[in-house]
Design a protein around this motif. Structure first.
Motif, PDB file in Angstrom:
ATOM      1  N   GLY A 163     -55.022  -3.192 -13.213  1.00  0.00           N
ATOM      2  CA  GLY A 163     -54.739  -1.908 -13.833  1.00  0.00           C
ATOM      3  C   GLY A 163     -54.055  -2.095 -15.180  1.00  0.00           C
ATOM      4  N   SER A 164     -54.587  -1.435 -16.215  1.00  0.00           N
ATOM      5  CA  SER A 164     -54.078  -1.642 -17.581  1.00  0.00           C
ATOM      6  C   SER A 164     -53.863  -0.318 -18.301  1.00  0.00           C
ATOM      7  CB  SER A 164     -55.074  -2.511 -18.373  1.00  0.00           C
ATOM      8  OG  SER A 164     -55.261  -3.765 -17.756  1.00  0.00           O
ATOM      9  N   SER A 165     -53.517   0.706 -17.534  1.00  0.00           N
ATOM     10  CA  SER A 165     -53.267   2.008 -18.161  1.00  0.00           C
ATOM     11  C   SER A 165     -52.034   2.684 -17.559  1.00  0.00           C
ATOM     12  CB  SER A 165     -54.503   2.905 -18.024  1.00  0.00           C
ATOM     13  OG  SER A 165     -54.916   3.012 -16.661  1.00  0.00           O
ATOM     14  N   PRO A 166     -50.864   2.048 -17.707  1.00  0.00           N
ATOM     15  CA  PRO A 166     -49.633   2.643 -17.181  1.00  0.00           C
ATOM     16  C   PRO A 166     -48.992   3.625 -18.150  1.00  0.00           C
ATOM     17  CG  PRO A 166     -49.124   0.528 -18.135  1.00  0.00           C
ATOM     18  CD  PRO A 166     -50.612   0.715 -18.302  1.00  0.00           C
ATOM     19  N   ALA A 167     -49.546   3.722 -19.356  1.00  0.00           N
ATOM     20  CA  ALA A 167     -48.954   4.562 -20.402  1.00  0.00           C
ATOM     21  C   ALA A 167     -50.070   5.307 -21.122  1.00  0.00           C
ATOM     22  CB  ALA A 167     -48.170   3.700 -21.401  1.00  0.00           C
ATOM     23  N   LEU A 168     -49.690   6.381 -21.809  1.00  0.00           N
ATOM     24  CA  LEU A 168     -50.700   7.143 -22.545  1.00  0.00           C
ATOM     25  C   LEU A 168     -50.077   7.861 -23.733  1.00  0.00           C
ATOM     26  CD1 LEU A 168     -49.966  10.201 -21.489  1.00  0.00           C
ATOM     27  CD2 LEU A 168     -51.483   9.623 -19.615  1.00  0.00           C
ATOM     28  N   CYS A 169     -50.940   8.237 -24.661  1.00  0.00           N
ATOM     29  CA  CYS A 169     -50.525   9.036 -25.808  1.00  0.00           C
ATOM     30  C   CYS A 169     -50.268  10.464 -25.325  1.00  0.00           C
ATOM     31  CB  CYS A 169     -51.617   9.009 -26.860  1.00  0.00           C
ATOM     32  SG  CYS A 169     -51.268  10.041 -28.299  1.00  0.00           S
ATOM     33  N   LEU A 175     -53.309   4.799 -14.759  1.00  0.00           N
ATOM     34  CA  LEU A 175     -53.378   6.254 -14.884  1.00  0.00           C
ATOM     35  C   LEU A 175     -54.820   6.727 -14.997  1.00  0.00           C
ATOM     36  CD1 LEU A 175     -50.390   6.847 -17.320  1.00  0.00           C
ATOM     37  CD2 LEU A 175     -50.474   7.309 -14.861  1.00  0.00           C
ATOM     38  N   ARG A 176     -55.693   5.873 -15.481  1.00  0.00           N
ATOM     39  CA  ARG A 176     -57.115   6.218 -15.533  1.00  0.00           C
ATOM     40  C   ARG A 176     -57.652   6.570 -14.146  1.00  0.00           C
ATOM     41  NH1 ARG A 176     -61.071   2.616 -14.186  1.00  0.00           N
ATOM     42  NH2 ARG A 176     -63.210   3.278 -14.605  1.00  0.00           N
ATOM     43  N   MET A 177     -57.155   5.899 -13.116  1.00  0.00           N
ATOM     44  CA  MET A 177     -57.645   6.131 -11.757  1.00  0.00           C
ATOM     45  C   MET A 177     -56.870   7.228 -11.030  1.00  0.00           C
ATOM     46  SD  MET A 177     -60.204   4.111 -11.155  1.00  0.00           S
ATOM     47  CE  MET A 177     -60.254   4.054  -9.351  1.00  0.00           C
ATOM     48  N   SER A 178     -55.893   7.819 -11.688  1.00  0.00           N
ATOM     49  CA  SER A 178     -55.072   8.854 -11.050  1.00  0.00           C
ATOM     50  C   SER A 178     -55.724  10.221 -11.207  1.00  0.00           C
ATOM     51  CB  SER A 178     -53.685   8.882 -11.703  1.00  0.00           C
ATOM     52  OG  SER A 178     -53.755   9.479 -12.986  1.00  0.00           O
ATOM     53  N   ASP A 179     -55.029  11.255 -10.739  1.00  0.00           N
ATOM     54  CA  ASP A 179     -55.543  12.617 -10.881  1.00  0.00           C
ATOM     55  C   ASP A 179     -55.648  13.038 -12.339  1.00  0.00           C
ATOM     56  OD1 ASP A 179     -55.822  12.927  -8.199  1.00  0.00           O
ATOM     57  OD2 ASP A 179     -53.959  14.033  -7.880  1.00  0.00           O
ATOM     58  N   LEU A 180     -54.985  12.312 -13.238  1.00  0.00           N
ATOM     59  CA  LEU A 180     -55.111  12.612 -14.666  1.00  0.00           C
ATOM     60  C   LEU A 180     -56.445  12.134 -15.220  1.00  0.00           C
ATOM     61  CD1 LEU A 180     -51.599  11.594 -16.044  1.00  0.00           C
ATOM     62  CD2 LEU A 180     -52.488  13.912 -15.746  1.00  0.00           C
ATOM     63  N   GLY A 181     -57.047  11.168 -14.558  1.00  0.00           N
ATOM     64  CA  GLY A 181     -58.268  10.562 -15.067  1.00  0.00           C
ATOM     65  C   GLY A 181     -59.489  10.985 -14.288  1.00  0.00           C
ATOM     66  N   TYR A 182     -60.312   9.988 -13.911  1.00  0.00           N
ATOM     67  CA  TYR A 182     -61.587  10.323 -13.283  1.00  0.00           C
ATOM     68  C   TYR A 182     -61.460  10.512 -11.783  1.00  0.00           C
ATOM     69  CZ  TYR A 182     -64.411  10.203 -17.362  1.00  0.00           C
ATOM     70  OH  TYR A 182     -64.961  10.522 -18.565  1.00  0.00           O
ATOM     71  N   ALA A 227     -63.855   0.562 -10.507  1.00  0.00           N
ATOM     72  CA  ALA A 227     -62.408   0.804 -10.538  1.00  0.00           C
ATOM     73  C   ALA A 227     -61.674  -0.031 -11.582  1.00  0.00           C
ATOM     74  CB  ALA A 227     -61.818   0.524  -9.152  1.00  0.00           C
ATOM     75  N   MET A 228     -62.411  -0.637 -12.511  1.00  0.00           N
ATOM     76  CA  MET A 228     -61.793  -1.559 -13.461  1.00  0.00           C
ATOM     77  C   MET A 228     -61.381  -0.845 -14.741  1.00  0.00           C
ATOM     78  SD  MET A 228     -61.932  -4.643 -12.067  1.00  0.00           S
ATOM     79  CE  MET A 228     -61.894  -5.775 -13.455  1.00  0.00           C
ATOM     80  N   ASP A 229     -60.106  -0.932 -15.085  1.00  0.00           N
ATOM     81  CA  ASP A 229     -59.652  -0.504 -16.404  1.00  0.00           C
ATOM     82  C   ASP A 229     -60.174  -1.469 -17.462  1.00  0.00           C
ATOM     83  OD1 ASP A 229     -58.211   1.586 -15.382  1.00  0.00           O
ATOM     84  OD2 ASP A 229     -56.237   0.723 -15.756  1.00  0.00           O
ATOM     85  N   ASN A 264     -55.217   6.709   0.284  1.00  0.00           N
ATOM     86  CA  ASN A 264     -53.774   6.881   0.059  1.00  0.00           C
ATOM     87  C   ASN A 264     -53.138   5.586  -0.427  1.00  0.00           C
ATOM     88  OD1 ASN A 264     -54.010   9.528   0.909  1.00  0.00           O
ATOM     89  ND2 ASN A 264     -53.224   9.145   2.970  1.00  0.00           N
ATOM     90  N   ASN A 265     -53.553   4.460   0.162  1.00  0.00           N
ATOM     91  CA  ASN A 265     -53.026   3.163  -0.280  1.00  0.00           C
ATOM     92  C   ASN A 265     -53.329   2.923  -1.757  1.00  0.00           C
ATOM     93  OD1 ASN A 265     -51.972   2.398   2.227  1.00  0.00           O
ATOM     94  ND2 ASN A 265     -53.840   1.325   2.847  1.00  0.00           N
ATOM     95  N   THR A 266     -54.572   3.165  -2.134  1.00  0.00           N
ATOM     96  CA  THR A 266     -54.962   2.953  -3.531  1.00  0.00           C
ATOM     97  C   THR A 266     -54.205   3.889  -4.456  1.00  0.00           C
ATOM     98  OG1 THR A 266     -57.168   2.193  -2.868  1.00  0.00           O
ATOM     99  CG2 THR A 266     -56.908   2.940  -5.140  1.00  0.00           C
ATOM    100  N   ASN A 267     -54.059   5.151  -4.048  1.00  0.00           N
ATOM    101  CA  ASN A 267     -53.351   6.124  -4.891  1.00  0.00           C
ATOM    102  C   ASN A 267     -51.885   5.738  -5.069  1.00  0.00           C
ATOM    103  OD1 ASN A 267     -55.635   7.686  -5.293  1.00  0.00           O
ATOM    104  ND2 ASN A 267     -55.228   9.014  -3.540  1.00  0.00           N
ATOM    105  N   LYS A 268     -51.268   5.188  -4.030  1.00  0.00           N
ATOM    106  CA  LYS A 268     -49.885   4.742  -4.155  1.00  0.00           C
ATOM    107  C   LYS A 268     -49.767   3.599  -5.162  1.00  0.00           C
ATOM    108  CE  LYS A 268     -47.198   4.485  -0.444  1.00  0.00           C
ATOM    109  NZ  LYS A 268     -46.722   4.179   0.936  1.00  0.00           N
TER     110      LYS A 268
END
Length: 522
Positions: free
Chosen positions: A201-207, A236-243, A333-335, A377-381
């Motif tokens: 995962g390489s998207s822990p931050a965003l503009c 964050l790409r894989m979170s509810d903010l993303g896809y 699932a790859m950033d 749930n595991n992945t989302n955590k």
């Protein structure tokens, strides 16, 4: 009958080693076009790149500014990465000064109206692709159209399946066996898939501009230069903010058997949505979406991994699967990896070989809807707080920390890495698995931790930090010598793709309304 990973790797090593060294891979790399100042490009798809509708290797995804590079299938990791470098070099030479954004989450977008839908010409199929994206915009917002990712396509050889069928004593039809084993792989991927956002995962931050008008309740912190980050997030790409698509959460697409999977997907594309019906389909003579179902088409089904088969012309993906069975899998699932110019490294590809093979060989019982939700749930955590100390995940009812569960999984991955090392006469697979295991035991080594650390210690914002890599990779592309393709070939492919688009446009006989009605009736 079940077989342990130890027994299977031993048997392959002693009697079927050559069957291991036949895997095929392909990369689909998305990247956002930006101006030299780090802002979103406003250029359309340049004619010198060919037709986004028909080019084999260079196209666009959701928006005009979101390029997608597709490598042909290859048995060589080095060749695949050189293919990607060649395509990127050619593209950079033909985008009139634009650069490639190296992150999954987008650059600064002052106004989401800047995001232009991808255009594919005047043919019915071209219009359909754009209307589909108009539907995505109306459903999820324009900012979803500028998020980038990496898709990793992977298949085992026929020899591999023949060997596995012989080892396990299976006597069913070969293609049925292949499809069954790929679905076993998918179930195990869902169970262990939290490893991917944790390790890569390489998207822990965003503009902050990404959140314009978007309601959210995540506990963001603000870095000195103003970018937002979650302290323990990975992707964050894989979170509810993303896809993600909350309306799909109740679809319960089954991954136990190919027939139930296909039936579930085909049901989903015909399931009406009261929410999307409010948008309208054709409003004031303009299409706002293809239809008001939960899925406009099958591509709208967001999943971290998909069973795939190359479809015939006009054939829907689920129809191809139903007719011919599973041919390969697509890991989605790859950033984008901002630390390499290709967005995915050789080391990541070595690791994916091992991890996917573990998922293929390890016993994989069918799962219930409740178990599938636990996996999710595991992945989302992990996506939102994967580096949080003492975070626990649910492994078949047992709560385990990431180091506990991760070390258990890596014991078996080390066996598979040794098998690959022997098959390819290298030591790289074991070296990579050892390096990834270090991340399990020390989260500061993960790319998400590295990104946050660099943002905080340098005091740079997302754009300034990213532009350092942009300039570095632009220089690398200039210095890169074509390895697999050459410039003349890529120029010719671009010209040929434009001719193909013209031929498709000239061959249309139906009005667009009729074309759509015919497509969905089939």
């Amino acid at each position: 009958m079940t077989f342990s990973i130890l027994d299977l790797t031993k048997t392959f090593s002693e009697k079927h080693l050559s069957a291991i060294a036949g895997v095929q891979r392909g990369i689909e790399r998305e990247t956002l076009r930006i101006k030299p100042d780090g802002k979103l490009s406003d250029q359309g798809h340049n004619k010198a790149l060919g037709s986004a509708l028909t080019h084999e290797y260079i196209t666009t995804d959701y928006s005009e500014s979101l390029l997608e590079f597709i490598t042909p299938v290859s048995p060589s990791i080095d060749e695949t990465l050189n293919q990607l470098k060649d395509i990127q070099k050619f593209t950079l030479e033909n985008v009139e000064g634009d650069y490639f954004w190296p992150m999954s989450m987008p650059c600064m977008v002052v106004d989401q109206d800047e995001v232009q839908l991808a255009q594919y010409g005047t043919s019915n199929i071209g219009k359909m692709k754009t209307v589909y994206r108009q539907g995505l915009k109306n459903r999820y917002g324009s900012m979803m159209q500028v998020i980038a990712g990496i898709h990793f396509n992977f298949s085992f050889s026929n020899d591999f399946f023949e060997s596995l069928q012989e080892i396990t004593g299976d006597t069913q039809d070969k293609q049925d066996f292949i499809s069954e084993r790929y679905f076993s792989l998918i179930r195990n991927y869902k169970r262990f898939g939290w490893l991917i956002p944790y390790l890569f995962g390489s998207s822990p931050a965003l503009c902050p501009s990404f959140l314009q008008g978007k309601p959210q309740s995540l506990p963001f912190k603000k870095a000195p230069a103003g970018c937002l980050y979650l302290e323990h997030a990975t992707s964050l790409r894989m979170s509810d903010l993303g896809y993600t698509n909350t309306s799909q959460s109740n679809l319960q697409i089954c991954n136990n058997h190919i027939d139930s999977y296909v039936a579930g997907v085909q049901k989903a594309i015909n399931l009406p949505s009261a929410e999307f019906a409010k948008i309208g389909v054709k409003v004031d003579g303009q299409y706002q979406q293809l239809n008001s179902n939960i899925l406009q088409i099958e591509n709208e089904l967001y999943a971290p991994i998909r069973p795939k088969r190359v479809a015939k012309s006009g054939q829907k993906p689920s129809e191809a699967l139903k007719e011919g069975g599973v041919e390969y899998i697509e890991v989605r699932a790859m950033d984008v990896n901002p630390f390499v110019s290709t967005g995915i490294s050789k080391e990541q590809m070595y690791f994916l070989d091992v991890f996917i093979t573990l998922c293929m060989l390890k016993d994989s019982p069918t799962v219930t809807a409740e178990q599938k939700q636990i996996f999710n749930n595991n992945t989302n955590k992990v996506i939102l707080e994967g580096r949080k100390p003492l975070l626990t995940l649910n492994d078949c009812g047992a709560e385990k920390t990431i180091p506990q569960w991760g070390n258990e999984i890596f014991v078996e991955m080390e066996l598979i890495a040794k098998l690959y090392d022997k098959a390819y006469q290298t030591g790289e697979y074991s070296n990579v698995v050892k390096a990834e295991l270090a991340k399990i035991n020390d989260p500061t080594l993960t790319p998400s931790a590295r990104i946050i650390d660099e943002l905080l210690t340098t005091g740079k914002g997302i754009v300034t930090w990213s532009m350092d890599y942009v300039n570095q990779y632009n220089q690398e592309a200039k210095e890169h010598d074509y390895q697999v393709f050459n410039k003349d070939l890529l120029v010719e492919l671009a010209k040929t793709s434009l001719v193909k688009q013209q031929e498709i446009e000239a061959a249309d006989t139906l009005a667009f309304d009729e074309f759509l009605a015919d497509y969905f009736e089939k």
